[in-house]
Design a protein around this motif. Structure first.
Motif, mmCIF file in Angstrom:
data_model
loop_
_atom_site.group_PDB
_atom_site.id
_atom_site.type_symbol
_atom_site.label_atom_id
_atom_site.label_comp_id
_atom_site.label_asym_id
_atom_site.label_seq_id
_atom_site.Cartn_x
_atom_site.Cartn_y
_atom_site.Cartn_z
ATOM 1 N N GLU A 164 13.638 -16.644 -52.058
ATOM 2 C CA GLU A 164 14.625 -17.441 -51.536
ATOM 3 C C GLU A 164 15.223 -18.655 -52.277
ATOM 4 O O GLU A 164 16.370 -18.625 -52.535
ATOM 5 N N GLY A 165 14.545 -19.327 -52.848
ATOM 6 C CA GLY A 165 15.033 -20.187 -53.841
ATOM 7 C C GLY A 165 15.760 -19.855 -54.918
ATOM 8 O O GLY A 165 16.782 -20.185 -55.346
ATOM 9 N N ILE A 166 15.275 -18.437 -55.639
ATOM 10 C CA ILE A 166 15.818 -18.108 -56.784
ATOM 11 C C ILE A 166 17.195 -17.426 -56.373
ATOM 12 O O ILE A 166 18.396 -17.318 -56.909
ATOM 13 N N ALA A 167 17.228 -16.712 -55.100
ATOM 14 C CA ALA A 167 18.484 -16.264 -54.876
ATOM 15 C C ALA A 167 19.374 -17.347 -54.240
ATOM 16 O O ALA A 167 20.610 -16.973 -54.646
ATOM 17 N N GLU A 168 18.968 -18.228 -53.674
ATOM 18 C CA GLU A 168 19.875 -19.555 -53.847
ATOM 19 C C GLU A 168 20.547 -20.074 -54.840
ATOM 20 O O GLU A 168 22.035 -20.241 -54.918
ATOM 21 N N ILE A 169 20.119 -20.121 -56.005
ATOM 22 C CA ILE A 169 20.493 -20.499 -57.224
ATOM 23 C C ILE A 169 21.428 -19.346 -57.704
ATOM 24 O O ILE A 169 22.487 -19.724 -58.147
ATOM 25 N N GLU A 170 21.282 -18.026 -57.593
ATOM 26 C CA GLU A 170 22.001 -17.080 -57.994
ATOM 27 C C GLU A 170 23.239 -17.040 -57.412
ATOM 28 O O GLU A 170 24.339 -16.889 -58.070
ATOM 29 N N VAL A 171 22.910 -17.217 -55.901
ATOM 30 C CA VAL A 171 24.335 -17.078 -55.119
ATOM 31 C C VAL A 171 25.407 -18.484 -55.458
ATOM 32 O O VAL A 171 26.413 -18.346 -55.652
ATOM 33 N N GLN A 172 24.859 -19.622 -55.456
ATOM 34 C CA GLN A 172 25.349 -20.853 -55.630
ATOM 35 C C GLN A 172 25.829 -21.102 -57.083
ATOM 36 O O GLN A 172 26.899 -21.870 -57.083
ATOM 37 N N ILE A 173 25.036 -20.821 -57.859
ATOM 38 C CA ILE A 173 25.402 -21.102 -59.514
ATOM 39 C C ILE A 173 25.951 -19.902 -60.156
ATOM 40 O O ILE A 173 27.038 -19.882 -60.621
ATOM 41 N N GLY A 174 25.462 -18.910 -60.049
ATOM 42 C CA GLY A 174 25.894 -17.577 -60.662
ATOM 43 C C GLY A 174 25.884 -17.558 -61.889
ATOM 44 O O GLY A 174 24.971 -18.088 -62.825
ATOM 45 N N ASP A 175 26.966 -16.956 -62.868
ATOM 46 C CA ASP A 175 27.136 -17.303 -63.977
ATOM 47 C C ASP A 175 28.257 -18.546 -64.560
ATOM 48 O O ASP A 175 28.554 -18.601 -65.485
ATOM 49 N N ARG A 176 28.233 -19.562 -63.790
ATOM 50 C CA ARG A 176 28.929 -20.591 -64.011
ATOM 51 C C ARG A 176 28.275 -21.313 -64.866
ATOM 52 O O ARG A 176 28.986 -22.435 -65.508
ATOM 53 N N ALA A 177 27.305 -21.240 -65.204
ATOM 54 C CA ALA A 177 26.435 -22.246 -66.247
ATOM 55 C C ALA A 177 25.120 -21.496 -66.695
ATOM 56 O O ALA A 177 24.773 -20.437 -66.251
ATOM 57 N N ASP A 178 24.893 -21.880 -67.842
ATOM 58 C CA ASP A 178 23.781 -21.478 -68.680
ATOM 59 C C ASP A 178 22.461 -22.114 -68.201
ATOM 60 O O ASP A 178 22.040 -22.946 -68.267
ATOM 61 N N VAL A 179 21.889 -21.311 -66.892
ATOM 62 C CA VAL A 179 20.516 -21.745 -66.444
ATOM 63 C C VAL A 179 19.241 -20.737 -66.494
ATOM 64 O O VAL A 179 19.758 -19.522 -66.537
ATOM 65 N N THR A 180 18.155 -21.438 -66.895
ATOM 66 C CA THR A 180 16.875 -20.545 -66.850
ATOM 67 C C THR A 180 15.840 -21.355 -65.959
ATOM 68 O O THR A 180 15.785 -22.371 -66.102
ATOM 69 N N VAL A 181 15.253 -20.408 -65.003
ATOM 70 C CA VAL A 181 14.203 -20.907 -64.258
ATOM 71 C C VAL A 181 12.731 -20.528 -64.789
ATOM 72 O O VAL A 181 12.723 -19.361 -65.104
ATOM 73 N N VAL A 182 11.978 -21.518 -65.284
ATOM 74 C CA VAL A 182 10.637 -21.003 -65.727
ATOM 75 C C VAL A 182 9.636 -21.659 -64.521
ATOM 76 O O VAL A 182 9.651 -22.787 -64.383
#
Length: 212
Positions: A164-182
């Motif tokens: 759910e958390g990963i999906a929220e970041i993908e929906v809200q941020i998408g490709d607007r920023a260079d983001v990595t989750v480790v």
């Protein structure tokens, strides 16, 4: 957004001890530091470096050092503070900023109550420390703030994450920023109170005790 779930027996072992409700706070704090150091090793694999000439006792050679501007480490208060020592042990020359955020338990909205960061993050690689990626609301708010201040690249280091958390970041941020989750593990999901299952409980309380 890129997702890295670290598959390593030492990470799994330390997470198992962290999850155990009988693990005391002193052991919990120590293990969080050790686990973050392991996650940092993977999270910084693409950190920006530049060549540097040095002289060993035997000869001159070319090595590398962290590029300027230096990476910025941002723990999310209060639980993220428990991850800071493990991160700075691996990257002692990084600068440290702070964001204070909390979730309203009734509305689940994120409130920001403290900021201690440079106004301009142009060219900066930012490493965000937050133990639990549950609903994703806190990290989305953090990423939005960093993007607004021109951060070049954002790496979020979490002990645990949920779909759910990963999906929220993908929906809200998408490709607007260079983001990595480790993260050390992808758990099953959230319960009716938006706690991670199986999770490890409230990371802040287990690090520092219950504060009313």
């Amino acid at each position: 957004m890129e997702l890295q779930v670290i598959d390593h027996p030492l990470v799994d072992h330390k997470l198992t001890v962290l999850r155990d409700k009988n693990t005391p706070s002193s052991t919990f704090r120590s293990l969080v530091g050790e686990l973050v150091s392991l996650l940092t090793y993977e999270a910084t694999r693409d950190v920006a470096v530049e060549p540097v000439e040095i002289e060993t006792p035997v000869a001159r050679t070319t090595g590398v050092r962290l590029s300027e501007p230096r990476p910025l480490v941002v723990p999310i208060l209060r639980a993220g503070l428990g991850m800071l020592d493990g991160m700075t042990a691996m990257m002692p020359t990084a600068e440290v900023g702070f964001l204070g955020m909390r979730r309203d338990e009734d509305t689940l909205e994120i409130e920001t109550y403290a900021r201690r960061l440079p106004d301009d993050l142009s060219g900066r690689e930012v490493y965000v420390l937050d133990p639990m990626l549950a609903t994703g609301h806190t990290l989305v708010a953090t990423i939005e703030y960093l993007v607004e201040h021109n951060a070049k690249r954002i790496v979020c280091i979490c002990l645990l994450a949920t779909p759910e958390g990963i999906a929220e970041i993908e929906v809200q941020i998408g490709d607007r920023a260079d983001v990595t989750v480790v993260t050390g593990a992808m758990d099953l999901g959230l319960n009716e109170k938006s706690y991670i299952v199986p999770g490890l409980g409230d990371a802040g309380d287990r690090l520092y005790g219950v504060v009313d």
